[in-house]
Design a protein around this motif. Structure first.
Motif, mmCIF file in Angstrom:
data_model
loop_
_atom_site.group_PDB
_atom_site.id
_atom_site.type_symbol
_atom_site.label_atom_id
_atom_site.label_comp_id
_atom_site.label_asym_id
_atom_site.label_seq_id
_atom_site.Cartn_x
_atom_site.Cartn_y
_atom_site.Cartn_z
ATOM 1 N N SER A 24 0.831 -1.206 0.000
ATOM 2 C CA SER A 24 0.000 0.000 0.000
ATOM 3 C C SER A 24 0.860 1.249 0.000
ATOM 4 O O SER A 24 0.563 2.229 -0.695
ATOM 5 C CB SER A 24 -0.916 -0.004 1.228
ATOM 6 O OG SER A 24 -1.683 1.173 1.286
ATOM 7 N N LYS A 28 1.002 4.222 -2.950
ATOM 8 C CA LYS A 28 0.833 5.648 -2.676
ATOM 9 C C LYS A 28 2.038 6.444 -3.178
ATOM 10 O O LYS A 28 1.901 7.543 -3.710
ATOM 11 C CB LYS A 28 0.625 5.876 -1.184
ATOM 12 C CG LYS A 28 -0.730 5.414 -0.675
ATOM 13 C CD LYS A 28 -0.915 5.780 0.788
ATOM 14 C CE LYS A 28 -2.302 5.364 1.281
ATOM 15 N NZ LYS A 28 -2.512 5.744 2.700
ATOM 16 N N TYR A 57 -7.381 7.610 -6.281
ATOM 17 C CA TYR A 57 -6.989 6.668 -5.227
ATOM 18 C C TYR A 57 -6.503 7.420 -3.988
ATOM 19 O O TYR A 57 -6.854 7.079 -2.856
ATOM 20 C CB TYR A 57 -5.892 5.732 -5.738
ATOM 21 C CG TYR A 57 -6.374 4.719 -6.738
ATOM 22 C CD1 TYR A 57 -6.974 3.529 -6.328
ATOM 23 C CD2 TYR A 57 -6.236 4.941 -8.103
ATOM 24 C CE1 TYR A 57 -7.429 2.599 -7.251
ATOM 25 C CE2 TYR A 57 -6.681 4.013 -9.036
ATOM 26 C CZ TYR A 57 -7.278 2.853 -8.608
ATOM 27 O OH TYR A 57 -7.733 1.929 -9.527
ATOM 28 N N LEU A 58 -5.689 8.436 -4.208
ATOM 29 C CA LEU A 58 -5.200 9.230 -3.086
ATOM 30 C C LEU A 58 -6.324 10.049 -2.466
ATOM 31 O O LEU A 58 -6.388 10.217 -1.243
ATOM 32 C CB LEU A 58 -4.074 10.151 -3.553
ATOM 33 C CG LEU A 58 -2.799 9.474 -4.064
ATOM 34 C CD1 LEU A 58 -1.777 10.512 -4.502
ATOM 35 C CD2 LEU A 58 -2.208 8.569 -3.004
ATOM 36 N N ALA A 60 -9.464 9.204 -2.418
ATOM 37 C CA ALA A 60 -10.297 8.259 -1.661
ATOM 38 C C ALA A 60 -9.718 8.002 -0.276
ATOM 39 O O ALA A 60 -10.450 7.953 0.726
ATOM 40 C CB ALA A 60 -10.433 6.945 -2.428
ATOM 41 N N ASP A 61 -8.392 7.846 -0.187
ATOM 42 C CA ASP A 61 -7.751 7.639 1.113
ATOM 43 C C ASP A 61 -7.932 8.866 2.008
ATOM 44 O O ASP A 61 -8.202 8.740 3.208
ATOM 45 C CB ASP A 61 -6.260 7.353 0.929
ATOM 46 C CG ASP A 61 -5.997 5.943 0.425
ATOM 47 O OD1 ASP A 61 -6.927 5.106 0.460
ATOM 48 O OD2 ASP A 61 -4.864 5.676 -0.008
ATOM 49 N N ALA A 62 -7.784 10.057 1.416
ATOM 50 C CA ALA A 62 -7.951 11.288 2.191
ATOM 51 C C ALA A 62 -9.388 11.412 2.701
ATOM 52 O O ALA A 62 -9.625 11.869 3.830
ATOM 53 C CB ALA A 62 -7.582 12.498 1.334
ATOM 54 N N TRP A 63 -10.358 10.978 1.879
ATOM 55 C CA TRP A 63 -11.754 11.045 2.294
ATOM 56 C C TRP A 63 -12.020 10.106 3.461
ATOM 57 O O TRP A 63 -12.757 10.458 4.399
ATOM 58 C CB TRP A 63 -12.669 10.708 1.117
ATOM 59 C CG TRP A 63 -14.137 10.710 1.463
ATOM 60 C CD1 TRP A 63 -15.017 9.683 1.354
ATOM 61 C CD2 TRP A 63 -14.894 11.821 1.971
ATOM 62 N NE1 TRP A 63 -16.262 10.063 1.769
ATOM 63 C CE2 TRP A 63 -16.228 11.374 2.154
ATOM 64 C CE3 TRP A 63 -14.578 13.139 2.296
ATOM 65 C CZ2 TRP A 63 -17.231 12.201 2.648
ATOM 66 C CZ3 TRP A 63 -15.582 13.966 2.784
ATOM 67 C CH2 TRP A 63 -16.884 13.495 2.957
ATOM 68 N N GLN A 64 -11.426 8.928 3.463
ATOM 69 C CA GLN A 64 -11.594 8.003 4.578
ATOM 70 C C GLN A 64 -11.018 8.584 5.867
ATOM 71 O O GLN A 64 -11.581 8.410 6.949
ATOM 72 C CB GLN A 64 -10.922 6.659 4.256
ATOM 73 C CG GLN A 64 -11.621 5.858 3.168
ATOM 74 C CD GLN A 64 -13.097 5.621 3.457
ATOM 75 O OE1 GLN A 64 -13.465 5.218 4.570
ATOM 76 N NE2 GLN A 64 -13.946 5.867 2.472
ATOM 77 N N GLU A 65 -9.906 9.302 5.754
ATOM 78 C CA GLU A 65 -9.328 9.954 6.923
ATOM 79 C C GLU A 65 -10.255 11.055 7.436
ATOM 80 O O GLU A 65 -10.422 11.233 8.650
ATOM 81 C CB GLU A 65 -7.960 10.533 6.569
ATOM 82 C CG GLU A 65 -6.907 9.485 6.261
ATOM 83 C CD GLU A 65 -5.585 10.107 5.867
ATOM 84 O OE1 GLU A 65 -5.449 11.340 5.990
ATOM 85 O OE2 GLU A 65 -4.683 9.368 5.437
ATOM 86 N N PRO A 75 -5.176 15.400 -0.267
ATOM 87 C CA PRO A 75 -4.816 14.073 -0.790
ATOM 88 C C PRO A 75 -3.320 13.880 -1.017
ATOM 89 O O PRO A 75 -2.849 12.749 -1.086
ATOM 90 C CB PRO A 75 -5.604 13.975 -2.088
ATOM 91 C CG PRO A 75 -5.880 15.386 -2.478
ATOM 92 C CD PRO A 75 -5.988 16.158 -1.215
#
Length: 208
Positions: A24, A28, A57-58, A60-65, A75
């Protein structure tokens, strides 16, 4: 023999998590590198499209945080924007993340929210725009009565498409109304050889 086999299984399982974490991290790193290099390829549509899709993709990760702690998360380190919503189109099996601020720079990475408009759940139109050759390339496939779902920090909302039209942006600006509705816009026509015209494809959806 069974005890020995079980021991080997547990040892293998213990190694899986670190390997996934390393994988992962590398993904990134590669995505971030793609976003920060290649300026010499700015004129390449292939590079621009790759950058647009990889950035999600980045984002999406920022949104989960953001969902986890309620705080805005850029992001990537040099981003001057952050995700504010997740859009889902069930009939088209499409999902995309929305960035704050309708600038051309932000739109290169995903759909953007017009700051002067509202947000779902408020009595004012929510306006979201994206390019028709990337994140809103499917917008022309939406039909009247299709449902659009949007997730924000305040909750999840559903809208039903009530109007689809092509407008001349030189003559008609988007009307921000005093009602909870979703307005999605992109350039028109789709698959045009040249971009930057004055026509806009506009989808309006009313809150369910």
């Amino acid at each position: 023999m069974m005890i020995h086999s079980h021991s080997r299984h547990m040892t293998f399982g213990a190694k899986v998590a670190p390997r996934k974490a390393r994988k992962s991290a590398w993904i990134k790193f590669i995505l971030a590198a793609v976003l920060t290099v290649g300026s010499w390829q700015v004129g390449s549509s292939v590079y621009l499209l790759a950058k647009a899709h990889l950035a999600q993709y980045l984002i999406a990760d920022a949104w989960q945080e953001t969902l986890a702690d309620g705080q805005p998360h850029p992001p990537w380190s040099w981003a001057d924007t952050h995700p504010v919503a997740r859009l889902n189109f069930p009939t088209l099996t499409e999902t995309t993340y929305v960035l704050e601020g309708a600038s051309g720079r932000n739109m290169a990475f995903g759909p953007v929210h017009t700051q002067s408009s509202g947000m779902p759940g408020t009595p004012i139109s929510t306006v979201i725009s994206a390019h028709n050759d990337s994140h809103f390339s499917f917008l022309g496939q939406l039909k009247l009565t299709d449902v659009i779902q949007i997730e924000t920090l305040d909750g999840a909302y559903s809208y039903r498409v009530s109007d689809i039209r092509v407008v001349d942006s030189d003559q008609h600006q988007i009307s921000i109304n005093q009602r909870d509705e979703l307005i999605l816009t992109t350039c028109y026509p789709f698959n045009a050889l040249q971009t930057g015209g004055n026509l806009r494809y506009q989808v309006t959806a009313k809150r369910l």
